[in-house]
Design a protein around this motif. Structure first.
Motif, PDB file in Angstrom:
ATOM      1  N   GLN A   1       0.858  -1.199   0.000  1.00 51.94           N
ATOM      2  CA  GLN A   1       0.000   0.000   0.000  1.00 51.94           C
ATOM      3  C   GLN A   1       0.890   1.244   0.000  1.00 51.94           C
ATOM      4  OE1 GLN A   1      -2.928  -0.038   3.138  1.00 51.94           O
ATOM      5  NE2 GLN A   1      -4.218  -1.510   2.074  1.00 51.94           N
ATOM      6  N   GLY A   2       0.390   2.316  -0.616  1.00 46.82           N
ATOM      7  CA  GLY A   2       1.164   3.558  -0.684  1.00 46.82           C
ATOM      8  C   GLY A   2       2.249   3.489  -1.738  1.00 46.82           C
ATOM      9  N   ILE A   3       2.151   2.513  -2.615  1.00 41.06           N
ATOM     10  CA  ILE A   3       3.112   2.351  -3.714  1.00 41.06           C
ATOM     11  C   ILE A   3       2.283   1.951  -4.938  1.00 41.06           C
ATOM     12  CG2 ILE A   3       3.572  -0.040  -2.965  1.00 41.06           C
ATOM     13  CD1 ILE A   3       6.359   0.236  -4.064  1.00 41.06           C
ATOM     14  N   ALA A   4       2.681   2.397  -6.097  1.00 37.00           N
ATOM     15  CA  ALA A   4       1.923   2.042  -7.305  1.00 37.00           C
ATOM     16  C   ALA A   4       2.853   1.371  -8.307  1.00 37.00           C
ATOM     17  CB  ALA A   4       1.292   3.280  -7.917  1.00 37.00           C
ATOM     18  N   ILE A   5       2.359   0.290  -8.881  1.00 37.06           N
ATOM     19  CA  ILE A   5       3.175  -0.472  -9.847  1.00 37.06           C
ATOM     20  C   ILE A   5       2.333  -0.784 -11.088  1.00 37.06           C
ATOM     21  CG2 ILE A   5       4.598  -1.549  -8.058  1.00 37.06           C
ATOM     22  CD1 ILE A   5       2.081  -3.741  -9.590  1.00 37.06           C
ATOM     23  N   THR A   6       3.011  -1.165 -12.152  1.00 31.10           N
ATOM     24  CA  THR A   6       2.291  -1.662 -13.331  1.00 31.10           C
ATOM     25  C   THR A   6       2.420  -3.190 -13.330  1.00 31.10           C
ATOM     26  OG1 THR A   6       4.255  -1.542 -14.714  1.00 31.10           O
ATOM     27  CG2 THR A   6       2.838   0.410 -14.688  1.00 31.10           C
ATOM     28  N   PRO A   7       1.489  -3.896 -13.950  1.00 33.69           N
ATOM     29  CA  PRO A   7       1.612  -5.361 -13.982  1.00 33.69           C
ATOM     30  C   PRO A   7       2.937  -5.846 -14.578  1.00 33.69           C
ATOM     31  CG  PRO A   7      -0.611  -4.737 -14.588  1.00 33.69           C
ATOM     32  CD  PRO A   7       0.174  -3.458 -14.466  1.00 33.69           C
ATOM     33  N   ILE A   8       3.453  -5.138 -15.578  1.00 32.58           N
ATOM     34  CA  ILE A   8       4.723  -5.598 -16.184  1.00 32.58           C
ATOM     35  C   ILE A   8       5.867  -5.461 -15.186  1.00 32.58           C
ATOM     36  CG2 ILE A   8       5.299  -3.366 -17.314  1.00 32.58           C
ATOM     37  CD1 ILE A   8       6.016  -6.787 -18.820  1.00 32.58           C
ATOM     38  N   GLN A   9       5.831  -4.407 -14.341  1.00 29.52           N
ATOM     39  CA  GLN A   9       6.879  -4.245 -13.329  1.00 29.52           C
ATOM     40  C   GLN A   9       6.830  -5.404 -12.336  1.00 29.52           C
ATOM     41  OE1 GLN A   9       5.954  -0.334 -11.785  1.00 29.52           O
ATOM     42  NE2 GLN A   9       7.506   0.673 -13.039  1.00 29.52           N
ATOM     43  N   MET A  10       5.610  -5.776 -11.919  1.00 29.58           N
ATOM     44  CA  MET A  10       5.494  -6.857 -10.935  1.00 29.58           C
ATOM     45  C   MET A  10       5.895  -8.188 -11.569  1.00 29.58           C
ATOM     46  SD  MET A  10       5.098  -7.433  -7.844  1.00 29.58           S
ATOM     47  CE  MET A  10       4.284  -6.172  -6.903  1.00 29.58           C
ATOM     48  N   ALA A  11       5.519  -8.392 -12.844  1.00 29.55           N
ATOM     49  CA  ALA A  11       5.908  -9.630 -13.523  1.00 29.55           C
ATOM     50  C   ALA A  11       7.432  -9.717 -13.617  1.00 29.55           C
ATOM     51  CB  ALA A  11       5.292  -9.688 -14.911  1.00 29.55           C
ATOM     52  N   ALA A  12       8.087  -8.589 -13.914  1.00 33.95           N
ATOM     53  CA  ALA A  12       9.557  -8.573 -14.025  1.00 33.95           C
ATOM     54  C   ALA A  12      10.200  -8.828 -12.659  1.00 33.95           C
ATOM     55  CB  ALA A  12      10.021  -7.242 -14.598  1.00 33.95           C
ATOM     56  N   ALA A  13       9.591  -8.280 -11.594  1.00 34.62           N
ATOM     57  CA  ALA A  13      10.137  -8.487 -10.248  1.00 34.62           C
ATOM     58  C   ALA A  13      10.032  -9.967  -9.859  1.00 34.62           C
ATOM     59  CB  ALA A  13       9.381  -7.623  -9.246  1.00 34.62           C
ATOM     60  N   TYR A  14       8.877 -10.590 -10.151  1.00 36.41           N
ATOM     61  CA  TYR A  14       8.726 -12.020  -9.846  1.00 36.41           C
ATOM     62  C   TYR A  14       9.639 -12.868 -10.739  1.00 36.41           C
ATOM     63  CZ  TYR A  14       5.060 -12.036  -6.305  1.00 36.41           C
ATOM     64  OH  TYR A  14       4.370 -11.900  -5.130  1.00 36.41           O
ATOM     65  N   ALA A  15       9.879 -12.390 -11.956  1.00 32.68           N
ATOM     66  CA  ALA A  15      10.811 -13.095 -12.839  1.00 32.68           C
ATOM     67  C   ALA A  15      12.195 -13.111 -12.191  1.00 32.68           C
ATOM     68  CB  ALA A  15      10.858 -12.427 -14.207  1.00 32.68           C
ATOM     69  N   ALA A  16      12.555 -12.002 -11.540  1.00 33.47           N
ATOM     70  CA  ALA A  16      13.846 -11.941 -10.847  1.00 33.47           C
ATOM     71  C   ALA A  16      13.866 -12.924  -9.675  1.00 33.47           C
ATOM     72  CB  ALA A  16      14.116 -10.517 -10.362  1.00 33.47           C
ATOM     73  N   LEU A  17      12.732 -13.040  -8.964  1.00 32.22           N
ATOM     74  CA  LEU A  17      12.664 -14.005  -7.854  1.00 32.22           C
ATOM     75  C   LEU A  17      12.790 -15.434  -8.395  1.00 32.22           C
ATOM     76  CD1 LEU A  17       9.687 -12.565  -5.718  1.00 32.22           C
ATOM     77  CD2 LEU A  17      12.133 -12.202  -5.360  1.00 32.22           C
ATOM     78  N   ALA A  18      12.252 -15.650  -9.614  1.00 32.13           N
ATOM     79  CA  ALA A  18      12.234 -17.003 -10.185  1.00 32.13           C
ATOM     80  C   ALA A  18      13.550 -17.383 -10.854  1.00 32.13           C
ATOM     81  CB  ALA A  18      11.091 -17.117 -11.194  1.00 32.13           C
ATOM     82  N   ASN A  19      14.297 -16.379 -11.338  1.00 33.45           N
ATOM     83  CA  ASN A  19      15.483 -16.724 -12.140  1.00 33.45           C
ATOM     84  C   ASN A  19      16.801 -16.663 -11.368  1.00 33.45           C
ATOM     85  OD1 ASN A  19      16.407 -14.047 -12.020  1.00 33.45           O
ATOM     86  ND2 ASN A  19      15.742 -13.516 -14.082  1.00 33.45           N
ATOM     87  N   GLY A  20      16.722 -16.447 -10.092  1.00 35.19           N
ATOM     88  CA  GLY A  20      17.949 -16.416  -9.304  1.00 35.19           C
ATOM     89  C   GLY A  20      18.390 -15.021  -8.922  1.00 35.19           C
ATOM     90  N   GLY A  21      17.536 -14.028  -9.181  1.00 34.57           N
ATOM     91  CA  GLY A  21      17.813 -12.700  -8.636  1.00 34.57           C
ATOM     92  C   GLY A  21      18.176 -11.606  -9.620  1.00 34.57           C
ATOM     93  N   ILE A  22      18.015 -11.885 -10.924  1.00 29.38           N
ATOM     94  CA  ILE A  22      18.410 -10.863 -11.912  1.00 29.38           C
ATOM     95  C   ILE A  22      17.169 -10.228 -12.545  1.00 29.38           C
ATOM     96  CG2 ILE A  22      19.633 -10.437 -14.087  1.00 29.38           C
ATOM     97  CD1 ILE A  22      21.475 -12.784 -13.291  1.00 29.38           C
ATOM     98  N   LEU A  23      17.119  -8.889 -12.508  1.00 29.87           N
ATOM     99  CA  LEU A  23      16.005  -8.177 -13.150  1.00 29.87           C
ATOM    100  C   LEU A  23      16.319  -8.087 -14.644  1.00 29.87           C
ATOM    101  CD1 LEU A  23      13.361  -6.502 -12.671  1.00 29.87           C
ATOM    102  CD2 LEU A  23      14.821  -4.481 -12.683  1.00 29.87           C
TER     103      LEU A  23
END
Lengths: 89, 584
Positions: free
Chosen positions: B429-451
């Motif tokens: 809350q108090g932060i705004a994101i776009t779906p592509i930003q969140m998808a890229a962030a989760y991609a970093a969580l999934a790929n070993g930490g690289i955005l």
């Protein structure tokens, strides 16, 4: 004698010029017709390419499949059975 | 005497003729040469063919033959009759008003067209008036058959979409700029307009009086340079399934809109992206379609996955935990005491269901989507560290995706992060994101930490065969592989041990997180309005990350009963396309 030859030559030159000009006009018209035909064929080719693209679109394939009575199915996975444990025939 | 007068008269006459000839042949030579050139030569613009767009499975955008209709009003016999005939044929084109917009405020465009054509054809002081743009070849032939003297046509190709609306928000559309030239707007058409448009050519040729080309005459040809083709990362099959599912989802749950992104975590390739409502890229006229502005007819020209930001809610919790673990502000054995609402100044942070669970670890925090726990993690991390991790994950800035219209979202300036802001940021809350930003962030969580930088175009191929290939680009390492592994495992247990029965029942092992974010209205969160999101990936293969968001579903405000079943259905349909088998 030379006067006759001169007159004949003069008429031959005039005739040749008429023939050449005439053939140029004909060829010009032929060129125009060929260009028009080329344009028409190019247009038809583009139309056919687009028709082919539309026919191979997923929407079109889905429509055709439905017409043929096909229905979307659910994939069923069978767990792989090791060959050694497979039922004997 | 008479003879002398006659002689002088003739001499003056001859002199006048000689002077005139001198003026024409010597003094005004250039001007007459130009006039003669204009009379016998004809210059035609050869329009460049706009580049095509290909998905992995076929052609998405190509061109079709269409024409500019113009007239010489001086040759039109009866402008009123001609206008009526032309208008009735032009209006057979369903896309007419997209390419020939009428001024704002016009209530009946059909009547306006007829009157406007008549007005143009009555302009007898003009030799050339443009009547309509991009008229399909079939209608052009129909107009030709009318044999209206003074009516002519020039090639003016327009876009053709064999797949209809598929991937429309990614593609964008082509309309006219202020000078009447083709211009791409939004999406790929906007971003790659320079590569796609090409350069028009010119043909000059000598013609006889009857309009027949003179074979031996002068001619010159400057060939058109056609635009380059784009080969996209979009997978036609995945895109098609997701578009169908999102439409179903929006209708089933009575949502305002729905959007999705499927991203390859290792590369950043966008495999599918879109939203519903969307639009027909071939019909972008501003008029409300017949039937009114219903949900079915509503048109959304923006790409909601890149152009609209929102408060993400609980899908932010794994990012907060990853930040805290990576900065070593907490360890994997960290626990917190959930014995009631957390009070910070005048504000209270409570769990979503008001239940409290005593001593809890990180696994339980995600499984129960505990706001108190996420706030405690954020407070333990500290505002500077958490904010800098958020920025590193790509929030608050453009990722640089190759699409026009990318929004940056919002991460507040450090000075505006009070203690309560830090705590609420922990659960999105108090932060705004776009779906592509969140998808890229989760991609970093999934790929070993690289955005990774998300991208849509694999390669650009010029019509001369020259290729420009795009390869994956890493933006930065955000977290260590060790942290990514831990958070990946937490995401898996959030699904397998979470409260969603649907997620627990699926035969696939999935890592992911739900997010239900109430929407602020008039300075307060409205309990009846929410954005629901689920973002996750196949735990073993990690061949894609998929985010689905529904805006303001009306059947329920919770993600577990709206977006989660939708996500699972979509996942189970696309998994076979990636060769992913059930693994539990």
């Amino acid at each position: 004698m030379s006067k006759k030859i001169f007159v004949v030559l003069f008429f031959l030159i005039v005739l040749a010029q008429v023939v050449v000009v005439n053939s140029l006009i004909v060829k010009g018209r032929e060129t125009q017709e060929l260009l028009a035909e080329k344009k028409l064929l190019q247009s038809r080719l583009l139309e056919l390419e687009n028709e082919a693209a539309r026919a191979s679109s997923l929407e079109s394939i889905r429509g055709q499949a439905e017409k043929l009575g096909m229905k979307p199915g659910k994939l069923q996975y069978l767990p792989p059975v090791p060959v050694a444990l497979a039922p004997q025939q | 005497m008479r003879l002398k007068v006659a002689l002088i008269f003739f001499l003056v006459g001859f002199l006048a003729v000689i002077i005139k000839l001198f003026t024409i042949q010597v003094l005004d030579r250039e001007q007459y040469l130009i006039t003669a050139e204009k009379q016998r030569t004809s210059s035609t613009e050869i329009p460049a063919e706009r580049g095509r767009l290909f998905s992995s499975g076929g052609i998405l955008v190509t061109n079709e033959e269409s024409y500019l209709v113009f007239a010489n009003p001086q040759l039109i016999e009866d402008p009123k009759v001609a206008a009526k005939t032309i208008a009735s044929i032009l209006l057979e084109d369903t896309r007419f008003f997209s390419y020939n917009p009428v001024p704002k405020g016009v209530e009946n465009p059909r009547e306006y067209l007829s009157a406007r054509l008549e007005e143009l054809l009555e302009k007898e002081n003009r030799q050339w008036v443009a009547l309509a743009r991009k008229i399909p070849v079939k209608l052009m032939r129909k107009l030709e058959e009318q044999k209206i003297l003074g009516l002519s046509f020039d090639p003016d190709p327009r876009r053709f979409y064999p797949e209809g609306r598929l991937a429309a928000p990614v593609l964008g559309f082509v309309a006219s700029d202020a000078d009447g030239r083709n211009k791409g707007y939004n999406g790929l058409e906007g971003y790659y307009d320079g590569d796609l448009r090409g350069k028009s050519g010119k043909s000059n040729r000598e013609y006889s009086q009857k309009g027949v080309p003179i074979l031996m005459g002068d001619s010159s040809l400057l060939s058109a340079q056609n635009g380059a083709d784009l080969y996209l990362t979009i997978d036609r099959g995945v895109q098609s399934i997701l578009e169908r599912k999102i439409k179903e989802g929006v209708k089933r749950y009575g949502a305002k809109s729905g959007s999705f992104v499927v991203l390859e975590p290792w590369t950043g390739r966008v495999l599918a992206m879109g939203n519903y409502p969307s639009f027909d890229p071939g019909d972008f006229s501003p008029f409300i379609p017949p039937g009114g502005n219903t949900q079915e007819n509503k048109r959304e020209f923006r790409n909601l996955t890149i152009a609209v930001s929102y408060e993400p809610g609980s899908i932010m919790k794994p990012v907060t935990i990853a930040s805290a673990l990576d900065s070593e502000e907490i360890s994997t054995s960290w626990t917190f005491m959930d014995d009631g609402p957390l009070r910070i100044g005048a504000s209270t942070i409570n769990t979503w269901d008001g239940k409290h669970w005593g001593k809890q670890g990180l696994t339980q925090l995600l499984q129960k989507s505990n706001n108190v726990g996420a706030a405690e993690v954020a407070l333990a991390t500290g505002r500077e560290t958490l904010r800098s991790y958020f920025l590193n994950f790509g929030f608050g800035s453009q990722l640089g995706i190759d699409l026009e219209g990318e929004e940056v979202g919002l991460v507040k300036e450090l000075g505006n992060w009070r203690k309560i802001d830090l705590a609420t940021a922990g659960f999105g809350q108090g932060i705004a994101i776009t779906p592509i930003q969140m998808a890229a962030a989760y991609a970093a969580l999934a790929n070993g930490g690289i955005l990774m930088k998300p991208y849509v175009v694999d390669k650009i191929v010029g019509r001369n065969g020259r290729e420009v290939n795009f390869s994956p680009q890493s933006i930065r390492r955000v977290i260590s592989p060790k942290t990514a592994k831990v958070v990946g495992e937490l995401l898996r247990s959030a699904v397998s041990g979470g409260e969603s029965i649907i997620l627990r029942k699926t035969r696939y092992r999935i890592g992911g997180k739900t997010g239900t974010a109430q929407i602020p209205v008039g300075g307060r969160y409205d309990p009846n309005k929410s954005n629901v999101t689920f973002v996750g990936f196949p735990f073993k293969d990690r061949s894609f990350v998929m985010i689905i968001r529904l805006e303001e579903p009306s059947t329920s405000t919770f993600s577990a009963t709206t977006v989660v079943p939708l996500w699972v259905e979509a996942f189970e349909e696309i998994a076979p396309l990636f060769g992913i088998m059930p693994d539990k």
